[in-house]
Design an enzyme around this catalytic site. Structure first.
Site, mmCIF file in Angstrom:
data_model
loop_
_atom_site.group_PDB
_atom_site.id
_atom_site.type_symbol
_atom_site.label_atom_id
_atom_site.label_comp_id
_atom_site.label_asym_id
_atom_site.label_seq_id
_atom_site.Cartn_x
_atom_site.Cartn_y
_atom_site.Cartn_z
ATOM 1 N N TYR A 1 0.833 -1.204 0.000
ATOM 2 C CA TYR A 1 0.000 0.000 0.000
ATOM 3 C C TYR A 1 0.864 1.249 0.000
ATOM 4 O O TYR A 1 2.087 1.183 0.195
ATOM 5 C CB TYR A 1 -0.956 0.003 1.198
ATOM 6 C CG TYR A 1 -0.306 0.307 2.536
ATOM 7 C CD1 TYR A 1 0.527 -0.616 3.159
ATOM 8 C CD2 TYR A 1 -0.513 1.533 3.176
ATOM 9 C CE1 TYR A 1 1.114 -0.330 4.387
ATOM 10 C CE2 TYR A 1 0.077 1.817 4.403
ATOM 11 C CZ TYR A 1 0.880 0.886 5.003
ATOM 12 O OH TYR A 1 1.468 1.172 6.204
ATOM 13 N N ARG B 1 8.452 4.138 -4.527
ATOM 14 C CA ARG B 1 8.488 3.193 -3.397
ATOM 15 C C ARG B 1 7.488 2.058 -3.628
ATOM 16 O O ARG B 1 7.765 0.898 -3.311
ATOM 17 C CB ARG B 1 8.187 3.932 -2.088
ATOM 18 C CG ARG B 1 8.423 3.077 -0.857
ATOM 19 C CD ARG B 1 8.303 3.877 0.412
ATOM 20 N NE ARG B 1 6.944 4.374 0.620
ATOM 21 C CZ ARG B 1 6.588 5.163 1.610
ATOM 22 N NH1 ARG B 1 7.485 5.585 2.496
ATOM 23 N NH2 ARG B 1 5.342 5.571 1.753
ATOM 24 N N ARG C 1 -7.519 -20.470 -2.373
ATOM 25 C CA ARG C 1 -6.539 -20.301 -1.305
ATOM 26 C C ARG C 1 -5.471 -21.389 -1.340
ATOM 27 O O ARG C 1 -5.741 -22.569 -1.124
ATOM 28 C CB ARG C 1 -7.218 -20.308 0.067
ATOM 29 C CG ARG C 1 -6.245 -19.905 1.180
ATOM 30 C CD ARG C 1 -6.881 -19.919 2.560
ATOM 31 N NE ARG C 1 -5.906 -19.467 3.561
ATOM 32 C CZ ARG C 1 -4.911 -20.225 4.030
ATOM 33 N NH1 ARG C 1 -4.773 -21.462 3.599
ATOM 34 N NH2 ARG C 1 -4.061 -19.734 4.919
ATOM 35 N N HIS D 1 -0.866 -21.306 -0.792
ATOM 36 C CA HIS D 1 0.235 -20.377 -0.532
ATOM 37 C C HIS D 1 1.017 -19.914 -1.764
ATOM 38 O O HIS D 1 1.308 -18.732 -1.901
ATOM 39 C CB HIS D 1 1.188 -20.953 0.513
ATOM 40 C CG HIS D 1 0.616 -20.968 1.903
ATOM 41 N ND1 HIS D 1 -0.483 -21.735 2.245
ATOM 42 C CD2 HIS D 1 0.975 -20.307 3.022
ATOM 43 C CE1 HIS D 1 -0.771 -21.538 3.521
ATOM 44 N NE2 HIS D 1 0.099 -20.675 4.021
ATOM 45 N N GLU E 1 11.854 2.432 14.065
ATOM 46 C CA GLU E 1 10.960 3.523 13.650
ATOM 47 C C GLU E 1 9.668 3.395 14.440
ATOM 48 O O GLU E 1 9.498 2.468 15.235
ATOM 49 C CB GLU E 1 10.673 3.419 12.150
ATOM 50 C CG GLU E 1 10.025 2.095 11.772
ATOM 51 C CD GLU E 1 9.956 1.837 10.275
ATOM 52 O OE1 GLU E 1 9.816 2.783 9.501
ATOM 53 O OE2 GLU E 1 10.013 0.639 9.910
ATOM 54 N N LEU F 1 11.198 1.483 6.936
ATOM 55 C CA LEU F 1 10.571 2.023 5.736
ATOM 56 C C LEU F 1 11.145 3.421 5.519
ATOM 57 O O LEU F 1 11.154 4.237 6.448
ATOM 58 C CB LEU F 1 9.054 2.119 5.934
ATOM 59 C CG LEU F 1 8.314 2.576 4.686
ATOM 60 C CD1 LEU F 1 8.166 1.411 3.713
ATOM 61 C CD2 LEU F 1 6.961 3.143 5.024
#
Ligand code: PMP
Length: 293
Positions: free
Chosen positions: A33, A52, A100, A102, A180, A205
Site C-alpha cells: 500500500y 516506493r 486459497r 500459498h 521507527e 521504511l
C-alpha cells in the site's frame, strides 16, 4: 456528501466497495500500500510514493495492476471526486483473487483499491504541541523496507501506545536500536545537538516525509546523521519528533512518560517543520527517490 472509492476498475460509493473473499490480501496479507498526503489541493511526494510502490511490488513480485500513469489518473480522480483539499489518499494493491493456496497463483490479476479521506489542514501550532511515545519490541519481519499490508505488529504497538496515553510506539530491534514508529519515522536531536534518524536499510521504511525533511534540511545547510540510536540516547535527547505523510513533522515532547528537553517543542524541530512545509509547497515533495533499502 458520500465518499467515493475506486475498486478494481470502478468508482463506487465508499460503503458499497467490496472485494472478493479469496482476495490474497484478505487471506495472506499478500499486498502492498501507499498513503499520499494531499496538502492544499496538491499531492505530496507523488513520485516518491510511486517509486516506493514500484520497489514494494518488485520485491514481492506482484504485477502493477495498470500502467503507472493510468494509476496516477485514478489517484487524482479519487482526490477530485472526494473533494479532498487536505487529507490523504490510500492505495492498496494485492496479488488478486485465487483459490486459497500459498504459492503464487498462475493467473491472478493484481487488485487495486484507492480511497481518500479529508483531514484538517496542516496546523503548525497543533503539530508543535507535542505528543508522547513509548518503546515496544519490534516484532516485525525483516523486510520493513517493503510497504506490506501485513501490519499486525504495528497495530499492536500503536494500541499499546494509546492504552498508555502515548501517540506512537517506537519499535526497538533485537540489537537494542530504535527502528521507527509503527506508522512514522523516528528522529532525535541528541544531547550534543546532532540531528539523527536511522539510516535506510531493510530494517525500516524509508518515509517520503523523512526524505523531504532530509532534503529541506540539506538545502538549509543543516547537518544530520543517519544512524541507529538506542532508547537511552533518545531518553537523553534535547528534542525528538516523528515524520509521516499524515503526521508531517510532529514534535515528541515525552518519551516513556519522561519530558524531552524542557518538555516543549524543540527549536530545531520547529525550524524543520517550517522548512518541510516550505519545501513541499515549493518542490511538491522529495526529489531524490531511489533509495528504498
Ligand atoms: N514507517 C512506517 C512503519 C510507516 O508505516 C510510515 C507511514 N507509512 C512511515 C515510516 C512514514 O512514511 P511516509 O513519510 O512515507 O508516510
Amino acid at each position: 456528501m458520500s465518499r467515493i472509492a475506486y475498486v478494481n476498475g470502478q468508482y463506487v460509493p465508499h460503503g458499497a466497495g467490496t472485494v472478493h473473499i479469496e482476495d490474497r490480501g484478505y487471506q495472506f496479507s499478500d499486498g502492498v500500500y501507499e498513503v499520499f498526503a494531499v496538502h492544499n489541493g496538491a499531492l505530496v511526494g507523488e513520485k516518491g510514493h510511486m517509486d516506493r510502490l514500484g520497489h514494494s511490488l518488485k520485491e514481492l513480485r506482484i504485477d502493477w495492476p495498470m500502467q503507472q500513469a493510468a494509476m496516477m489518473v485514478v489517484v487524482l480522480e479519487i482526490v477530485r471526486r472526494n473533494y479532498v483539499h487536505n487529507g490523504f489518499v490510500y492505495l492498496q494493491i494485492t496479488r488478486g483473487v485465487a483459490r486459497r493456496d500459498h504459492p503464487f497463483p498462475e493467473c491472478s490479476k493484481s487488485a487495486l483499491v484507492v480511497t481518500a479521506r479529508k483531514m484538517a489542514p496542516l496546523d503548525k501550532e497543533a503539530l508543535s504541541k507535542g505528543v508522547g511515545v513509548i518503546f515496544v519490541p519490534d516484532l516485525r519481519w525483516k523486510r520493513r523496507d517493503i510497504k506490506s499490508i501485513s501490519l499486525l505488529p504495528n497495530v499492536l504497538g500503536k494500541q499499546q501506545a494509546r492504552e498508555q496515553g502515548a501517540f506512537e510506539a517506537w519499535q526497538v530491534d533485537e540489537d537494542g536500536y530504535v527502528t521507527e514508529g509503527t506508522s512514522s519515522n523516528a528522529w532525535i536531536v541528541t544531547k550534543d545537538g546532532e540531528l539523527t534518524t536511522r539510516n535506510t536499510s531493510q530494517s525500516i521504511l524509508n518515509g517520503i516525509t523523512r526524505l523531504a525533511v532530509i532534503e529541506a534540511a540539506t538545502e538549509a545547510g543543516l547537518t544530520f546523521s543517519e544512524r541507529p540510536f538506542m532508547p537511552e540516547e533518545a531518553l537523553a535527547a534535547r528534542e525528538a519528533f516523528i515524520t509521516s505523510s499524515t503526521s508531517h513533522v510532529k514534535a515528541v515532547t515525552e518519551i516513556n512518560g519522561k519530558s524531552v528537553g524542557n518538555g516543549h517543542v524543540g527549536e530545531l524541530t520547529s525550524r524543520l517543520l517550517d522548512l518541510y512545509v516550505a519545501y513541499i509547497e515549493e518542490s511538491g515533495g522529495p526529489l531524490k527517490t531511489d533509495t528504498w533499502n
